[in-house]
Design a protein around this motif. Structure first.
Motif, PDB file in Angstrom:
ATOM      1  N   GLN A   1       0.749  -1.353   0.025  1.00 34.39           N
ATOM      2  CA  GLN A   1      -0.025   0.068  -0.058  1.00 34.39           C
ATOM      3  C   GLN A   1       0.786   1.397   0.240  1.00 34.39           C
ATOM      4  N   ALA A   2       2.024   1.231   0.404  1.00 38.68           N
ATOM      5  CA  ALA A   2       2.696   2.390   0.699  1.00 38.68           C
ATOM      6  C   ALA A   2       3.388   2.838  -0.666  1.00 38.68           C
ATOM      7  N   LEU A   3       3.363   1.888  -1.645  1.00 37.79           N
ATOM      8  CA  LEU A   3       3.604   2.435  -3.078  1.00 37.79           C
ATOM      9  C   LEU A   3       2.582   3.174  -3.678  1.00 37.79           C
ATOM     10  N   PHE A   4       1.572   3.139  -2.939  1.00 36.34           N
ATOM     11  CA  PHE A   4       0.315   4.105  -3.628  1.00 36.34           C
ATOM     12  C   PHE A   4      -0.248   5.143  -2.324  1.00 36.34           C
ATOM     13  N   GLU A   5      -0.084   4.855  -1.232  1.00 38.29           N
ATOM     14  CA  GLU A   5      -0.237   5.775  -0.066  1.00 38.29           C
ATOM     15  C   GLU A   5       0.747   6.450   0.481  1.00 38.29           C
ATOM     16  N   SER A   6       0.757   7.870   0.702  1.00 41.80           N
ATOM     17  CA  SER A   6       2.103   8.562   1.081  1.00 41.80           C
ATOM     18  C   SER A   6       1.958   8.654   2.631  1.00 41.80           C
ATOM     19  N   GLY A   7       0.647   8.253   3.083  1.00 41.49           N
ATOM     20  CA  GLY A   7       0.703   8.631   4.875  1.00 41.49           C
ATOM     21  C   GLY A   7       1.539   7.924   5.617  1.00 41.49           C
ATOM     22  N   PHE A   8       2.022   6.679   5.333  1.00 44.12           N
ATOM     23  CA  PHE A   8       2.844   5.875   6.156  1.00 44.12           C
ATOM     24  C   PHE A   8       3.921   5.421   5.554  1.00 44.12           C
ATOM     25  N   GLY A   9       4.359   6.091   4.360  1.00 42.00           N
ATOM     26  CA  GLY A   9       5.579   5.427   3.511  1.00 42.00           C
ATOM     27  C   GLY A   9       6.844   5.672   4.161  1.00 42.00           C
ATOM     28  N   ASP A  10       6.814   6.800   4.943  1.00 41.92           N
ATOM     29  CA  ASP A  10       8.114   7.041   5.813  1.00 41.92           C
ATOM     30  C   ASP A  10       8.337   6.138   6.842  1.00 41.92           C
ATOM     31  N   THR A  11       7.354   5.759   7.501  1.00 42.36           N
ATOM     32  CA  THR A  11       7.296   4.797   8.591  1.00 42.36           C
ATOM     33  C   THR A  11       7.691   3.370   8.088  1.00 42.36           C
ATOM     34  N   ILE A  12       7.259   3.063   6.759  1.00 40.16           N
ATOM     35  CA  ILE A  12       7.604   1.734   6.261  1.00 40.16           C
ATOM     36  C   ILE A  12       9.196   1.774   5.953  1.00 40.16           C
ATOM     37  N   GLU A  13       9.650   2.788   5.458  1.00 38.23           N
ATOM     38  CA  GLU A  13      10.968   2.979   5.080  1.00 38.23           C
ATOM     39  C   GLU A  13      11.923   2.819   6.232  1.00 38.23           C
ATOM     40  N   GLN A  14      11.426   3.469   7.193  1.00 32.19           N
ATOM     41  CA  GLN A  14      12.165   3.497   8.629  1.00 32.19           C
ATOM     42  C   GLN A  14      12.258   2.096   9.394  1.00 32.19           C
ATOM     43  N   ILE A  15      11.150   1.355   9.112  1.00 30.74           N
ATOM     44  CA  ILE A  15      11.041   0.033   9.615  1.00 30.74           C
ATOM     45  C   ILE A  15      11.840  -0.944   9.027  1.00 30.74           C
ATOM     46  N   GLU A  16      11.966  -0.816   7.549  1.00 28.59           N
ATOM     47  CA  GLU A  16      12.839  -1.502   6.777  1.00 28.59           C
ATOM     48  C   GLU A  16      14.112  -1.371   7.034  1.00 28.59           C
ATOM     49  N   GLN A  17      14.711  -0.099   7.375  1.00 24.57           N
ATOM     50  CA  GLN A  17      15.823   0.183   7.650  1.00 24.57           C
ATOM     51  C   GLN A  17      16.406  -0.460   9.028  1.00 24.57           C
ATOM     52  N   MET A  18      15.490  -0.351   9.821  1.00 29.61           N
ATOM     53  CA  MET A  18      15.762  -1.061  11.295  1.00 29.61           C
ATOM     54  C   MET A  18      15.860  -2.503  11.105  1.00 29.61           C
ATOM     55  N   LEU A  19      15.066  -3.210  10.242  1.00 33.95           N
ATOM     56  CA  LEU A  19      14.996  -4.807  10.117  1.00 33.95           C
ATOM     57  C   LEU A  19      16.154  -5.168   9.297  1.00 33.95           C
ATOM     58  N   GLN A  20      16.656  -4.194   8.522  1.00 35.19           N
ATOM     59  CA  GLN A  20      17.817  -4.602   7.448  1.00 35.19           C
ATOM     60  C   GLN A  20      18.975  -4.570   8.489  1.00 35.19           C
ATOM     61  N   GLU A  21      18.982  -3.478   9.359  1.00 36.16           N
ATOM     62  CA  GLU A  21      20.261  -3.360  10.164  1.00 36.16           C
ATOM     63  C   GLU A  21      20.251  -4.644  11.170  1.00 36.16           C
ATOM     64  N   ALA A  22      19.022  -4.974  11.507  1.00 33.43           N
ATOM     65  CA  ALA A  22      19.016  -6.167  12.678  1.00 33.43           C
ATOM     66  C   ALA A  22      19.427  -7.486  12.087  1.00 33.43           C
ATOM     67  N   ILE A  23      19.194  -7.684  10.876  1.00 32.52           N
ATOM     68  CA  ILE A  23      19.376  -8.921  10.115  1.00 32.52           C
ATOM     69  C   ILE A  23      20.892  -8.930   9.792  1.00 32.52           C
ATOM     70  N   GLY A  24      21.528  -7.568   9.543  1.00 32.99           N
ATOM     71  CA  GLY A  24      22.957  -7.539   9.245  1.00 32.99           C
ATOM     72  C   GLY A  24      23.793  -7.817  10.503  1.00 32.99           C
ATOM     73  N   GLU A  25      23.175  -7.472  11.567  1.00 29.86           N
ATOM     74  CA  GLU A  25      24.121  -7.692  12.842  1.00 29.86           C
ATOM     75  C   GLU A  25      24.005  -9.085  13.263  1.00 29.86           C
ATOM     76  N   VAL A  26      23.003  -9.729  13.183  1.00 28.49           N
ATOM     77  CA  VAL A  26      22.783 -11.161  13.114  1.00 28.49           C
ATOM     78  C   VAL A  26      23.727 -11.949  12.426  1.00 28.49           C
TER      79      VAL A  26
END
Length: 204
Positions: A122-147
């Motif tokens: 939905q974030a591809l179409f909705e701008s309301g929470f796109g920034d949140t999705i991006e921030q969470i993806e960055q957090m998850l990426q860092e977590a997996i990288g650290e593992v």
């Protein structure tokens, strides 16, 4: 401004933030069950013990509520992985515990994972929470990288994957396993665990 006033203002802010969090947690089940497109604040209130008025007071709109709910739900895996990194003493222990956690999460939190992928699309179409999705993806990426970095450290070998590739591979495994699991594949959970172990082995 004196100390007492500052303390009172801070307490008020903290109380508001805690109430927002508790409401978002309570709304998660309703949102996950119905999906983004079919869920508004009124539907969330109807399918939970929350009042429509309280939701409007603490959240500006549905996107605001969903953003807070997703921060909570996606932050939990990162916290669990961090705890494993801190306590695992061998590469096999770390890999086994992370694989167990991924398998457990697929089994127990399938509706939340489904909501995550729904919202990410939905974030591809909705701008309301796109920034949140991006921030969470960055957090998850860092977590997996650290593992994987910690696994490589315990194994005494360099890690072949950077955080971006590690996250893409892990996310792809989880999404594919989720689709199979939701379609009734009884082997999806155990296969995800084995795929996770294989990813660890391939990273060094």
């Amino acid at each position: 401004m004196n100390t007492a006033i500052k303390r009172a203002e801070r307490a008020g802010t903290d109380k508001f933030a805690l109430r927002r969090r508790s409401l978002a947690e309570a709304a998660l089940e309703a949102i996950a069950e119905r999906g983004f497109a079919r869920t508004g604040l009124r539907e969330i209130a109807q399918h939970s013990e929350l009042s429509h008025g309280s939701l409007h007071y603490y959240f500006t709109d549905k996107n605001d509520l969903i953003a807070e709910a997703v921060r909570i739900s996606r932050g939990q895996p990162a916290e669990r992985y961090a705890a494993i990194i801190e306590t695992a003493t061998t590469p096999d222990e770390l890999a086994g515990r992370v694989a167990d956690e991924m398998a457990r999460s697929l089994k127990d939190d399938a509706s939340l994972h489904r909501l995550w992928y729904d919202l990410r699309n939905q974030a591809l179409f909705e701008s309301g929470f796109g920034d949140t999705i991006e921030q969470i993806e960055q957090m998850l990426q860092e977590a997996i990288g650290e593992v994987l970095a910690r696994y490589a450290e315990l194994a005494g070998k360099p890690c072949r994957f950077d955080a971006t590739l590690a996250y893409a591979l892990t996310d792809g495994m989880l999404q594919n396993a989720l689709i199979r699991h939701l379609r009734g594949d009884t082997e999806a959970v155990s296969r995800l665990r084995q795929e996770c172990l294989a990813l660890f082995a391939a990273c060094v």
